[in-house]
Design an enzyme around this catalytic site. Structure first.
Site, short mmCIF file in Angstrom:
data_model
loop_
_atom_site.label_atom_id
_atom_site.label_comp_id
_atom_site.label_asym_id
_atom_site.label_seq_id
_atom_site.Cartn_x
_atom_site.Cartn_y
_atom_site.Cartn_z
N LYS A 213 -8.08 -1.03 -6.78
CA LYS A 213 -9.39 -1.28 -6.15
C LYS A 213 -10.29 -0.07 -6.32
O LYS A 213 -9.83 1.05 -6.54
CB LYS A 213 -9.25 -1.62 -4.66
CG LYS A 213 -8.55 -0.56 -3.79
CD LYS A 213 -9.44 0.54 -3.26
CE LYS A 213 -8.69 1.58 -2.44
NZ LYS A 213 -9.43 2.81 -2.17
N PRO B 76 -3.28 4.37 -11.28
CA PRO B 76 -2.98 5.78 -11.04
C PRO B 76 -2.36 6.01 -9.66
O PRO B 76 -2.69 5.31 -8.70
CB PRO B 76 -4.36 6.46 -11.11
CG PRO B 76 -5.23 5.52 -11.86
CD PRO B 76 -4.70 4.15 -11.63
N VAL B 77 -1.46 6.99 -9.58
CA VAL B 77 -0.79 7.32 -8.33
C VAL B 77 -1.63 8.35 -7.58
O VAL B 77 -2.14 9.30 -8.18
CB VAL B 77 0.62 7.89 -8.63
CG1 VAL B 77 1.30 8.38 -7.36
CG2 VAL B 77 1.46 6.82 -9.30
N GLY C 199 -4.54 8.19 -6.57
CA GLY C 199 -5.83 8.27 -7.28
C GLY C 199 -7.00 7.70 -6.52
O GLY C 199 -8.11 7.65 -7.02
N ALA D 264 -5.52 2.67 -4.50
CA ALA D 264 -4.56 1.84 -3.76
C ALA D 264 -3.35 1.43 -4.59
O ALA D 264 -2.84 0.32 -4.45
CB ALA D 264 -5.25 0.59 -3.17
N GLY D 265 -2.87 2.33 -5.44
CA GLY D 265 -1.71 2.02 -6.27
C GLY D 265 -0.45 1.77 -5.44
O GLY D 265 0.26 0.78 -5.65
N GLY D 266 -0.18 2.63 -4.48
CA GLY D 266 1.00 2.46 -3.61
C GLY D 266 0.85 1.21 -2.75
O GLY D 266 1.81 0.46 -2.55
N ALA E 144 -0.84 -1.42 -3.52
CA ALA E 144 -0.69 -2.58 -4.41
C ALA E 144 0.78 -2.94 -4.55
O ALA E 144 1.16 -4.12 -4.46
CB ALA E 144 -1.29 -2.28 -5.79
N ASP F 160 -4.80 -0.04 3.32
CA ASP F 160 -5.34 -0.75 2.15
C ASP F 160 -4.48 -1.95 1.72
O ASP F 160 -4.87 -2.67 0.80
CB ASP F 160 -5.41 0.21 0.94
CG ASP F 160 -6.51 1.25 1.10
OD1 ASP F 160 -7.42 1.03 1.94
OD2 ASP F 160 -6.47 2.26 0.38
O1 C5P Z 1 -3.04 3.73 6.44
P1 C5P Z 1 -2.49 4.73 5.48
O2 C5P Z 1 -1.04 5.01 5.68
O3 C5P Z 1 -2.82 4.40 4.06
O4 C5P Z 1 -3.26 6.09 5.78
C1 C5P Z 1 -2.85 7.32 5.27
C2 C5P Z 1 -3.53 8.43 6.03
O5 C5P Z 1 -4.93 8.43 5.76
C3 C5P Z 1 -3.42 8.33 7.55
O6 C5P Z 1 -2.24 8.93 8.03
C4 C5P Z 1 -4.66 9.09 8.01
O7 C5P Z 1 -4.44 10.48 7.94
C5 C5P Z 1 -5.67 8.76 6.92
N1 C5P Z 1 -6.53 7.62 7.29
C6 C5P Z 1 -7.52 7.80 8.26
N2 C5P Z 1 -8.33 6.75 8.61
C7 C5P Z 1 -8.22 5.54 7.99
C8 C5P Z 1 -7.23 5.36 6.99
C9 C5P Z 1 -6.41 6.41 6.66
O8 C5P Z 1 -7.66 8.89 8.82
N3 C5P Z 1 -9.04 4.55 8.35
#
Ligand code: C5P
Length: 307
Positions: free
Chosen positions: A14, A102-103, A105, A108-110, A112, A144
């Site tokens: 994305k 891309p990782v 990147g 949203a590779g992980g 996905a 994501d």
């Molecule tokens: O949700 P996800 O595990 O992908 O988020 C990774 C990190 O990104 C969270 O631990 C947080 O530090 C940050 N994050 C945030 N606010 C969001 C999404 C992610 O601060 N809305």
């Protein structure tokens, strides 16, 4: 019902066309308002029944798989644990990720891969989850992941995990400037907080300019409306990204933006021909480690083959 031996799920990466970031909440997350677009750069997730007693076995291939872990630190692995625990399914599963996104990147590779595992296990065991149930379990894995399941163009609110399809017309042509090394999402959010310390931070809003441009199917207007509150933070941690943005805009992109938490820079261009021109210019500039062309919007995680 014929029992399946395995399924292949194709999941897109994305770009965020708009990413508004609110203040840091006590739960460690930020309230965001974002516009996601799924693009034609895919990971393929193959899930098969394994041998009795083997447990979850994760393997990798593809151009972006180097250094990606195959244990429970991989979100796809955790997605398989969560699904099998919650629905009391066998954990003897062989999961293969063919990675092109891309990782770390900002694409949203992980997420996905995790989305692919949820959709794949649902199909393999004929669980029959509703879209709502699927999105709820996806949100437990990461902000994501729900969008990776839905695809298309969506507005994301909350942590970015509450998604609603957005009205949009047309196809958008992207040139993606890749960086050799990823950026950590929490580090970029942390840098954003640091840069904004002491400033009043409003609740993030849906971008009317972006929504109107998408409804009109007007790539020039979309290019102008691209905005990302994490861009300054990503550029602060990786100053070379400013140079990448300058090169892309100089060579005729309609707009350029750091995607999500970066470091991928996404350039919107008029058509395939402009995409090719910009790919050549960026590659020759020496400021990027790779360039990929993609179109959006495209579908979300879906089964493309049964085995
Ligand atoms: O949700 P996800 O595990 O992908 O988020 C990774 C990190 O990104 C969270 O631990 C947080 O530090 C940050 N994050 C945030 N606010 C969001 C999404 C992610 O601060 N809305």
């Amino acid at each position: 019902m014929v029992k399946l031996n395995g399924v292949v799920v194709r999941v897109p990466g994305k770009v965020n066309l708009h990413l508004g970031v609110g203040p840091l909440d006590p739960d460690g997350y930020h309230e965001v308002t974002t516009v996601f677009q799924a693009i034609s750069l895919y990971d393929d997730v193959t899930i098969k029944h394994g041998e009795p007693g083997q447990g979850i076995v994760l393997t990798l291939s593809g151009s972006t798989s180097m250094g990606v872990p195959v244990d429970s630190s991989n979100l796809a692995f955790r997605a398989a644990e969560l699904m099998t625990d919650r629905y009391d399914l066998s954990k003897d599963l062989s999961i293969h990720l063919k990675k092109e996104i891309p990782v770390a990147g900002g694409m949203a590779g992980g997420s996905a891969d995790a989305a692919g595992v949820l959709v794949g296990i649902d199909a393999l065991f004929d669980v029959g989850l509703s879209r709502d149930e699927m999105e709820r379990i996806a949100a437990e894995l990461g902000s994501d992941v729900p969008f990776s399941i839905s695809g298309g163009i969506c507005i994301g609110t909350g942590r970015g995990d509450r998604i609603t399809p957005a009205l949009s017309r047309g196809t958008y042509h992207w040139v993606l400037a890749l960086s050799g090394h990823g950026l950590s999402t929490p580090a970029v959010y942390g840098e954003c907080d640091r840069l904004r310390e002491g400033m009043p931070i409003a609740r993030p809003q849906v971008s009317e300019a972006m929504m109107q441009s998408l409804r009109a199917g007007d790539p020039k207007a979309v290019g102008k409306a691209l905005a990302n509150d994490l861009q300054a933070a990503a550029c602060s941690l990786r100053p070379a990204l400013r140079l990448v943005l300058d090169v892309g805009l100089e060579y005729g992109a309609l707009g350029g933006i750091v995607s999500g938490s970066g470091p991928t820079v996404a350039f919107l261009v008029d058509d395939e021909e402009k995409a090719l021109d910009l790919t050549v210019a960026l590659s020759a500039s020496g400021v990027v480690s790779g360039v990929i062309r993609a179109n959006g919007p495209t579908h979300g995680a879906r089964v493309v083959e049964t085995l």
